[in-house]
Structures are given as C-alpha cells and as structure tokens.
Design a protein around this motif. Structure first.
Motif, PDB file in Angstrom:
ATOM      1  N   ASP A  76      23.388  12.499  42.995  1.00 22.35           N
ATOM      2  CA  ASP A  76      24.482  12.687  42.024  1.00 22.35           C
ATOM      3  C   ASP A  76      25.228  11.421  41.635  1.00 22.35           C
ATOM      4  O   ASP A  76      26.377  11.483  41.196  1.00 22.35           O
ATOM      5  CB  ASP A  76      25.483  13.753  42.518  1.00 22.35           C
ATOM      6  CG  ASP A  76      24.818  15.114  42.617  1.00 22.35           C
ATOM      7  OD1 ASP A  76      23.903  15.377  41.820  1.00 22.35           O
ATOM      8  OD2 ASP A  76      25.200  15.903  43.499  1.00 22.35           O
ATOM      9  N   ALA A  77      24.598  10.253  41.808  1.00 23.07           N
ATOM     10  CA  ALA A  77      25.163   9.036  41.210  1.00 23.07           C
ATOM     11  C   ALA A  77      24.718   8.985  39.748  1.00 23.07           C
ATOM     12  O   ALA A  77      23.722   9.612  39.370  1.00 23.07           O
ATOM     13  CB  ALA A  77      24.652   7.807  41.946  1.00 23.07           C
ATOM     14  N   THR A  78      25.473   8.257  38.941  1.00 20.31           N
ATOM     15  CA  THR A  78      25.048   8.000  37.560  1.00 20.31           C
ATOM     16  C   THR A  78      24.461   6.594  37.555  1.00 20.31           C
ATOM     17  O   THR A  78      25.159   5.616  37.838  1.00 20.31           O
ATOM     18  CB  THR A  78      26.262   8.084  36.615  1.00 20.31           C
ATOM     19  OG1 THR A  78      26.830   9.384  36.769  1.00 20.31           O
ATOM     20  CG2 THR A  78      25.853   7.851  35.173  1.00 20.31           C
ATOM     21  N   VAL A  79      23.164   6.512  37.272  1.00 18.29           N
ATOM     22  CA  VAL A  79      22.438   5.277  37.599  1.00 18.29           C
ATOM     23  C   VAL A  79      21.994   4.479  36.375  1.00 18.29           C
ATOM     24  O   VAL A  79      21.431   5.036  35.433  1.00 18.29           O
ATOM     25  CB  VAL A  79      21.169   5.623  38.429  1.00 18.29           C
ATOM     26  CG1 VAL A  79      20.486   4.345  38.916  1.00 18.29           C
ATOM     27  CG2 VAL A  79      21.507   6.516  39.606  1.00 18.29           C
ATOM     28  N   THR A  80      22.254   3.195  36.413  1.00 19.06           N
ATOM     29  CA  THR A  80      21.668   2.266  35.438  1.00 19.06           C
ATOM     30  C   THR A  80      20.574   1.482  36.142  1.00 19.06           C
ATOM     31  O   THR A  80      20.817   0.913  37.217  1.00 19.06           O
ATOM     32  CB  THR A  80      22.735   1.272  34.925  1.00 19.06           C
ATOM     33  OG1 THR A  80      23.800   2.010  34.342  1.00 19.06           O
ATOM     34  CG2 THR A  80      22.148   0.320  33.893  1.00 19.06           C
ATOM     35  N   LEU A  81      19.388   1.485  35.562  1.00 17.24           N
ATOM     36  CA  LEU A  81      18.268   0.734  36.145  1.00 17.24           C
ATOM     37  C   LEU A  81      18.089  -0.546  35.318  1.00 17.24           C
ATOM     38  O   LEU A  81      17.638  -0.500  34.179  1.00 17.24           O
ATOM     39  CB  LEU A  81      17.004   1.603  36.104  1.00 17.24           C
ATOM     40  CG  LEU A  81      15.738   1.014  36.710  1.00 17.24           C
ATOM     41  CD1 LEU A  81      15.953   0.582  38.149  1.00 17.24           C
ATOM     42  CD2 LEU A  81      14.608   2.042  36.646  1.00 17.24           C
TER      43      LEU A  81
ATOM     44  N   GLY B 114      28.466   6.107  55.975  1.00 22.17           N
ATOM     45  CA  GLY B 114      29.430   7.053  55.394  1.00 22.17           C
ATOM     46  C   GLY B 114      29.675   6.839  53.915  1.00 22.17           C
ATOM     47  O   GLY B 114      30.749   7.185  53.409  1.00 22.17           O
ATOM     48  N   ILE B 115      28.712   6.260  53.206  1.00 19.98           N
ATOM     49  CA  ILE B 115      28.913   6.019  51.775  1.00 19.98           C
ATOM     50  C   ILE B 115      28.110   7.044  50.980  1.00 19.98           C
ATOM     51  O   ILE B 115      26.878   7.088  51.067  1.00 19.98           O
ATOM     52  CB  ILE B 115      28.503   4.579  51.405  1.00 19.98           C
ATOM     53  CG1 ILE B 115      29.464   3.613  52.091  1.00 19.98           C
ATOM     54  CG2 ILE B 115      28.534   4.370  49.884  1.00 19.98           C
ATOM     55  CD1 ILE B 115      28.999   2.194  52.128  1.00 19.98           C
ATOM     56  N   ASN B 116      28.834   7.866  50.243  1.00 15.75           N
ATOM     57  CA  ASN B 116      28.194   8.921  49.468  1.00 15.75           C
ATOM     58  C   ASN B 116      28.114   8.482  47.998  1.00 15.75           C
ATOM     59  O   ASN B 116      29.139   8.254  47.364  1.00 15.75           O
ATOM     60  CB  ASN B 116      29.030  10.206  49.604  1.00 15.75           C
ATOM     61  CG  ASN B 116      28.381  11.365  48.899  1.00 15.75           C
ATOM     62  OD1 ASN B 116      27.353  11.205  48.224  1.00 15.75           O
ATOM     63  ND2 ASN B 116      28.968  12.542  49.042  1.00 15.75           N
ATOM     64  N   PRO B 117      26.906   8.354  47.441  1.00 20.22           N
ATOM     65  CA  PRO B 117      26.771   7.885  46.051  1.00 20.22           C
ATOM     66  C   PRO B 117      27.254   8.901  45.011  1.00 20.22           C
ATOM     67  O   PRO B 117      27.433   8.554  43.849  1.00 20.22           O
ATOM     68  CB  PRO B 117      25.256   7.675  45.884  1.00 20.22           C
ATOM     69  CG  PRO B 117      24.690   7.687  47.263  1.00 20.22           C
ATOM     70  CD  PRO B 117      25.604   8.535  48.090  1.00 20.22           C
ATOM     71  N   SER B 118      27.506  10.133  45.438  1.00 21.50           N
ATOM     72  CA  SER B 118      27.843  11.196  44.481  1.00 21.50           C
ATOM     73  C   SER B 118      29.042  10.818  43.602  1.00 21.50           C
ATOM     74  O   SER B 118      30.083  10.400  44.104  1.00 21.50           O
ATOM     75  CB  SER B 118      28.157  12.487  45.252  1.00 21.50           C
ATOM     76  OG  SER B 118      28.542  13.481  44.345  1.00 21.50           O
ATOM     77  N   GLY B 119      28.858  10.950  42.306  1.00 20.13           N
ATOM     78  CA  GLY B 119      29.946  10.714  41.355  1.00 20.13           C
ATOM     79  C   GLY B 119      30.173   9.243  41.033  1.00 20.13           C
ATOM     80  O   GLY B 119      30.997   8.911  40.186  1.00 20.13           O
ATOM     81  N   ARG B 120      29.468   8.356  41.721  1.00 22.41           N
ATOM     82  CA  ARG B 120      29.693   6.921  41.466  1.00 22.41           C
ATOM     83  C   ARG B 120      28.779   6.407  40.350  1.00 22.41           C
ATOM     84  O   ARG B 120      27.665   6.900  40.182  1.00 22.41           O
ATOM     85  CB  ARG B 120      29.401   6.090  42.713  1.00 22.41           C
ATOM     86  CG  ARG B 120      30.279   6.450  43.892  1.00 22.41           C
ATOM     87  CD  ARG B 120      30.134   5.379  44.962  1.00 22.41           C
ATOM     88  NE  ARG B 120      30.639   5.861  46.233  1.00 22.41           N
ATOM     89  CZ  ARG B 120      31.307   5.110  47.105  1.00 22.41           C
ATOM     90  NH1 ARG B 120      31.565   3.852  46.833  1.00 22.41           N
ATOM     91  NH2 ARG B 120      31.716   5.596  48.247  1.00 22.41           N
ATOM     92  N   ASN B 121      29.267   5.386  39.661  1.00 22.45           N
ATOM     93  CA  ASN B 121      28.389   4.649  38.757  1.00 22.45           C
ATOM     94  C   ASN B 121      27.623   3.642  39.596  1.00 22.45           C
ATOM     95  O   ASN B 121      28.238   2.844  40.314  1.00 22.45           O
ATOM     96  CB  ASN B 121      29.206   3.890  37.700  1.00 22.45           C
ATOM     97  CG  ASN B 121      29.776   4.842  36.673  1.00 22.45           C
ATOM     98  OD1 ASN B 121      29.174   5.871  36.358  1.00 22.45           O
ATOM     99  ND2 ASN B 121      30.951   4.522  36.159  1.00 22.45           N
TER     100      ASN B 121
END
Ligand code: NAP
Length: 291
Positions: A191-196, A162-169
């Motif tokens: 829709d996550a904002t991703v740092t690689l 139930g963890i939705n990455p949307s909107g998360r850093n």
C-alpha cells in the motif's frame, strides 16, 4: 537528526540460525543434504564475488553446493540445456543464476526453462508471474513461489525495524528485474504509492523531494546526495559498489544522508546480509519441498 540505523546483521543471523534444524528434519527423510547448483560466469566481477560468498554461506549452513561454469560466449541453446538438466536432476534442490547474464542470453524466454520449484531467486517466468499477480501483503506471504531475494530482503528489513510502507510515497531508484521492479511491486502490495525511477527519469531530485521512503538500487557509488532527500525520509541502500579508491560503499552518500534521514541502512551491514539469509532460507524451503 539522529537516524534509526536499519542494520541487517541481526535479522540475517536470526534467519540463518533457524535453518540447521529445518535441514536436519528434511535430511532425515531424504537421507542427503540440500544441494544448490549455482551457475557461474567466471571473470564477471559480480558473479565471482557473489558466488564466493554464497558458497561459503552454504558450507556454514550445512548446504552442499556446486558451481556450473558457463563461458562468456555460451549459446542460448547450451544454456537452456544446462537449465533443463539441472531442473531434471533429482538431487539438485535449488538453482541460482547470476544476473545480468552475458548479452547473448538476455532474451526473457530463457527464464521459461528455469524450474520454478528450484528457482530460489524468483527469476523464472512462472515465479515472476506469480509475484506480479499478487496485490496484497497476504498474497505475497501466501507462498507457493520464491520471492526475488534482494527485493524481499528490503521488505523484511523495513518490517524488522517497524517501518510500514502503507500510505507513504515511495521511490525505488533502478528498474532491474532483479531488484527495482519486483521491489516496486512489493511496496505497492504493501500500500505504498510507488515511483519507479531510472536513468531516463527527468528530475530525480524533484521526484525524491516528495518521497518519505527511498530505496536505491542504481549501482553508483554515493550517488544519492543528502540534498536530494526529503528531510526525515527513510532511506534503504541496496547498492554495492566500490568507489574510486576501491572502498566498498552503497549508492547513498551515507555520512551526509544520515544527517537528514529519519532511518537509513548502512553498506555494508544493511540489505546485503539479509539477502544472503533469504537465499539460504529459500534453498532450505526448496529442499523441504523435495523431501
Ligand atoms: P542494474 O541491472 O545495473 O540496474 C541499475 C538500474 O539503475 C537501471 O534500472 C538503471 O536505469 C538505473 N540507473 C543507472 N543510472 C542511473 C541514474 N543516473 N539515474 C537513475 N537511475 C539510474 O543493477 P541491479 O542488478 O539492479 O543492482 C543495483 C545495485 O544493487 C548494484 O550496486 C548491485 O551490486 C546491488 N545489489 C545488491 C544486492 C544486495 O544484496 N545488497 C543484491 C543485488 C544487487 P535504466 O534501466 O534506465 O538503465
């Protein structure tokens, strides 16, 4: 804080349970079992360990499998010949190539010779290209190509809990083409904002302090410490390592991190079983396409 444990065994068992009926249906049309051709680099620890697990899992599921050994000094042209031969063999439904390959096979052009219809770990140039052309969850789900199994297992594990990455850093630690890069792209499609991040990232702890979701695929035993994490972060551990005492463990210092995370995946029992289940599922999908 008592974190949610992102265990993967239940999801993996459910995926695997669904496969025998699908195999039986396709087998009645083709008159044979699905066949996996697994390339093996003997003496490479990861290749040895994963192959053993994969062959055992195939046998349990009703999938025939054969290993194709390549020598450490196999030339690119011999390796390409093998990929082409496996691609053209009608009875081979799925091809699995361990990564990383020996150094002399590191040219990306090698992956042009892996048949995308049999490329069950999304490693071919075509498979990767299709993945990186996706921009939305619907496009990821639309099918038509195989997802890199480990990255896709992380997404399925998150979804299951139930963890939705949307909107998360989000931060993905490790930029391999097997795990980190495809996963960072999948998270951005969700829709996550991703740092690689990678070995040249200047200050990983500073990066992580702003991230609500952290996935580690670095390959260093208990390297992610609790004080590097933002309190309440969701932590997914892809790493499979053995520590200085030979104990199997992840990238994350689990016992300490579970005091600060809101959710955390264990090693073993987290991403690993789901990856294997996704791999088996992809073999069955390739078999269904053959049928
Ligand atoms: P890999 O190809 O060796 O890549 C490791 C990545 O970690 C590289 O991008 C590297 O950066 C980065 N890295 C290394 N040291 C670092 C540091 N000190 N700080 C930040 N980044 C660092 O490994 P992989 O194939 O992606 O696998 C990663 C881990 O996942 C391994 O433990 C592997 O066994 C495990 N794994 C598990 C599964 C599963 O199903 N659970 C499946 C596949 C892999 P550079 O690019 O700068 O070198």
């Amino acid at each position: 804080m008592i974190p949610k444990i992102l265990e993967g065994k239940t999801l993996a068992a459910e995926i695997r349970c669904s496969l025998p009926a699908r195999i039986a249906a396709a087998q009645s049309r083709l008159g044979r079992k699905p066949l996996l051709a697994a390339v093996h680099c003997p003496g490479d620890y990861a290749s040895d360990v994963y192959l053993k697990k994969e062959l055992k899992a195939c046998e349990k599921t009703g999938i025939a499998a054969r290993a194709h050994e390549i020598a450490k000094d196999t030339t690119p042209s011999d390796f390409i010949k093998l990929l082409r031969q496996l691609g053209s063999e009608k009875s081979v439904d799925a091809i699995l190539v361990p990564r990383p390959l020996p150094r002399q096979l590191s040219d990306a052009a090698i992956w042009e010779h892996l048949d995308p219809k049999k490329d069950i770990d999304g490693a071919s140039v075509s498979g990767m290209g299709r993945l990186f052309l996706c921009k939305t969850p619907a496009e990821l789900e639309a099918g038509g190509f195989f997802m890199p199994c480990t990255a896709w297992a992380v997404i399925r594990l998150l979804r299951r809990h139930g963890i939705n990455p949307s909107g998360r850093n989000a931060a993905v630690l490790g930029r391999s083409s097997t795990v980190g890069r495809p996963l960072a792209h999948m998270l951005s499609c969700l829709d996550a904002t991703v740092t690689l991040a990678h070995s040249k990232t200047a200050d990983i702890a500073k990066t992580l302090s702003g991230c609500e979701l952290v996935v580690s695929a670095v390959g260093k035993a208990r390297w992610v410490k609790a004080d590097m994490l933002r309190p309440g972060a969701v932590v997914v551990d892809v790493g499979t390592n053995s520590d200085e005492n030979g104990v199997f463990c992840g990238d994350v210092d689990y016992d300490a991190a579970r005091e600060t995370a809101s959710a955390i995946s264990p090693v073993p029992g987290g991403v690993g079983p789901v990856t294997l289940a996704c791999l088996l599922e992809n073999i069955v999908s390739a078999f269904e396409k053959s049928a």
